[in-house]
Write a protein that holds these residues in place. Structure first.
Motif, mmCIF file in Angstrom:
data_model
loop_
_atom_site.group_PDB
_atom_site.id
_atom_site.type_symbol
_atom_site.label_atom_id
_atom_site.label_comp_id
_atom_site.label_asym_id
_atom_site.label_seq_id
_atom_site.Cartn_x
_atom_site.Cartn_y
_atom_site.Cartn_z
ATOM 1 N N VAL A 8 0.831 -1.206 0.000
ATOM 2 C CA VAL A 8 0.000 0.000 0.000
ATOM 3 C C VAL A 8 0.868 1.259 0.000
ATOM 4 O O VAL A 8 0.607 2.210 -0.745
ATOM 5 C CB VAL A 8 -0.970 -0.012 1.203
ATOM 6 C CG1 VAL A 8 -1.627 1.333 1.401
ATOM 7 C CG2 VAL A 8 -2.018 -1.099 1.018
ATOM 8 N N VAL A 9 1.912 1.278 0.799
ATOM 9 C CA VAL A 9 2.804 2.443 0.842
ATOM 10 C C VAL A 9 3.526 2.604 -0.487
ATOM 11 O O VAL A 9 3.657 3.720 -1.002
ATOM 12 C CB VAL A 9 3.789 2.324 2.027
ATOM 13 C CG1 VAL A 9 4.898 3.349 1.935
ATOM 14 C CG2 VAL A 9 3.042 2.462 3.337
ATOM 15 N N PHE A 10 3.992 1.502 -1.072
ATOM 16 C CA PHE A 10 4.674 1.563 -2.365
ATOM 17 C C PHE A 10 3.753 2.154 -3.432
ATOM 18 O O PHE A 10 4.132 3.073 -4.156
ATOM 19 C CB PHE A 10 5.135 0.159 -2.774
ATOM 20 C CG PHE A 10 5.848 0.114 -4.086
ATOM 21 C CD1 PHE A 10 7.176 0.473 -4.183
ATOM 22 C CD2 PHE A 10 5.191 -0.304 -5.236
ATOM 23 C CE1 PHE A 10 7.839 0.424 -5.404
ATOM 24 C CE2 PHE A 10 5.841 -0.357 -6.451
ATOM 25 C CZ PHE A 10 7.168 0.010 -6.530
ATOM 26 N N VAL A 11 2.541 1.631 -3.520
ATOM 27 C CA VAL A 11 1.591 2.133 -4.526
ATOM 28 C C VAL A 11 1.230 3.582 -4.233
ATOM 29 O O VAL A 11 1.140 4.408 -5.143
ATOM 30 C CB VAL A 11 0.333 1.239 -4.574
ATOM 31 C CG1 VAL A 11 -0.767 1.896 -5.382
ATOM 32 C CG2 VAL A 11 0.674 -0.112 -5.164
ATOM 33 N N GLY A 12 1.052 3.927 -2.964
ATOM 34 C CA GLY A 12 0.710 5.299 -2.606
ATOM 35 C C GLY A 12 1.784 6.294 -2.994
ATOM 36 O O GLY A 12 1.486 7.369 -3.526
ATOM 37 N N ILE A 13 3.028 5.947 -2.775
ATOM 38 C CA ILE A 13 4.123 6.860 -3.126
ATOM 39 C C ILE A 13 4.246 6.998 -4.634
ATOM 40 O O ILE A 13 4.491 8.092 -5.145
ATOM 41 C CB ILE A 13 5.445 6.403 -2.484
ATOM 42 C CG1 ILE A 13 5.377 6.608 -0.971
ATOM 43 C CG2 ILE A 13 6.632 7.154 -3.068
ATOM 44 C CD1 ILE A 13 6.562 6.085 -0.220
ATOM 45 N N THR A 14 4.034 5.918 -5.376
ATOM 46 C CA THR A 14 4.140 6.035 -6.834
ATOM 47 C C THR A 14 2.974 6.816 -7.430
ATOM 48 O O THR A 14 3.038 7.212 -8.592
ATOM 49 C CB THR A 14 4.207 4.652 -7.515
ATOM 50 O OG1 THR A 14 2.996 3.932 -7.256
ATOM 51 C CG2 THR A 14 5.413 3.885 -7.038
ATOM 52 N N ARG A 15 1.932 7.047 -6.674
ATOM 53 C CA ARG A 15 0.783 7.814 -7.159
ATOM 54 C C ARG A 15 0.842 9.283 -6.751
ATOM 55 O O ARG A 15 -0.080 10.046 -7.041
ATOM 56 C CB ARG A 15 -0.514 7.194 -6.677
ATOM 57 C CG ARG A 15 -0.706 5.831 -7.289
ATOM 58 C CD ARG A 15 -2.070 5.277 -7.090
ATOM 59 N NE ARG A 15 -2.171 3.995 -7.750
ATOM 60 C CZ ARG A 15 -2.388 3.815 -9.039
ATOM 61 N NH1 ARG A 15 -2.527 4.847 -9.822
ATOM 62 N NH2 ARG A 15 -2.457 2.615 -9.562
ATOM 63 N N LEU A 16 1.902 9.689 -6.082
ATOM 64 C CA LEU A 16 2.060 11.106 -5.758
ATOM 65 C C LEU A 16 2.226 11.893 -7.054
ATOM 66 O O LEU A 16 2.777 11.389 -8.035
ATOM 67 C CB LEU A 16 3.273 11.317 -4.857
ATOM 68 C CG LEU A 16 3.155 10.783 -3.431
ATOM 69 C CD1 LEU A 16 4.493 10.929 -2.711
ATOM 70 C CD2 LEU A 16 2.058 11.482 -2.678
ATOM 71 N N PRO A 17 1.784 13.146 -7.078
ATOM 72 C CA PRO A 17 1.925 13.923 -8.312
ATOM 73 C C PRO A 17 3.402 14.182 -8.640
ATOM 74 O O PRO A 17 4.258 14.237 -7.758
ATOM 75 C CB PRO A 17 1.186 15.220 -8.019
ATOM 76 C CG PRO A 17 1.065 15.287 -6.544
ATOM 77 C CD PRO A 17 1.118 13.892 -6.018
ATOM 78 N N VAL A 18 3.650 14.354 -9.917
ATOM 79 C CA VAL A 18 5.002 14.636 -10.386
ATOM 80 C C VAL A 18 5.390 16.039 -9.962
ATOM 81 O O VAL A 18 4.612 16.974 -10.100
ATOM 82 C CB VAL A 18 5.093 14.490 -11.921
ATOM 83 C CG1 VAL A 18 6.461 14.850 -12.423
ATOM 84 C CG2 VAL A 18 4.704 13.097 -12.327
#
Length: 140
Positions: free
Chosen positions: A125-135
């Motif tokens: 969940v943390v991995f997916v959440g961080i990769t979904r942060l805006p650029v």
């Protein structure tokens, strides 16, 4: 495919793990493949614990989690290194907290299972959440 092609394929995957080529897409990590990997790891580890292979539970869940995250890092997701490191640290910390906070079951084969299942879920969940942060936008 010759053995030389296989060797180049492995070498290319290792190279992409550390250095992505310029212009490689950097999208967010997909949710469903990681959810399937988590469910499969938890199910197989539960089966191993039920059979009496308690030591294999740690190996199955840990290897499944790390290999799934490594595969996404190699594919080039956004913020891949911070997501990889923070995801694994969050999963490890959660597993430690759950293990310390829950009473040990009567069967020692199940002792690590709840903590590892929750910890690996938190890592995903943390991995997916961080990769979904805006650029991040560049100033200037």
């Amino acid at each position: 495919m010759t053995s030389d092609d296989k060797a180049r394929g492995f070498a290319e995957r290792v190279r992409r793990f550390f250095w992505l080529p310029r212009g490689a897409s950097r999208g967010a990590a997909p949710i469903m493949p990681l959810a399937r990997v988590w469910a499969a790891c938890v199910a197989v580890a539960a089966g191993a614990a039920a059979v009496g292979w308690g030591d294999m539970v740690v190996v199955l869940i840990f290897v499944g989690t790390v290999s799934a995250l490594t595969d996404d890092v190699t594919d080039g997701v956004r913020y891949r290194w911070p997501a990889f490191v923070v995801g694994l640290l969050a999963g490890w910390g959660t597993a430690r907290l759950v293990r310390a906070g829950t009473p040990a079951p009567a069967d020692p084969d199940w002792a690590d299972y709840p903590a590892l299942a929750v910890g690996s879920l938190v890592a995903f969940v943390v991995f997916v959440g961080i990769t979904r942060l805006p650029v991040a936008r560049r100033w200037g």
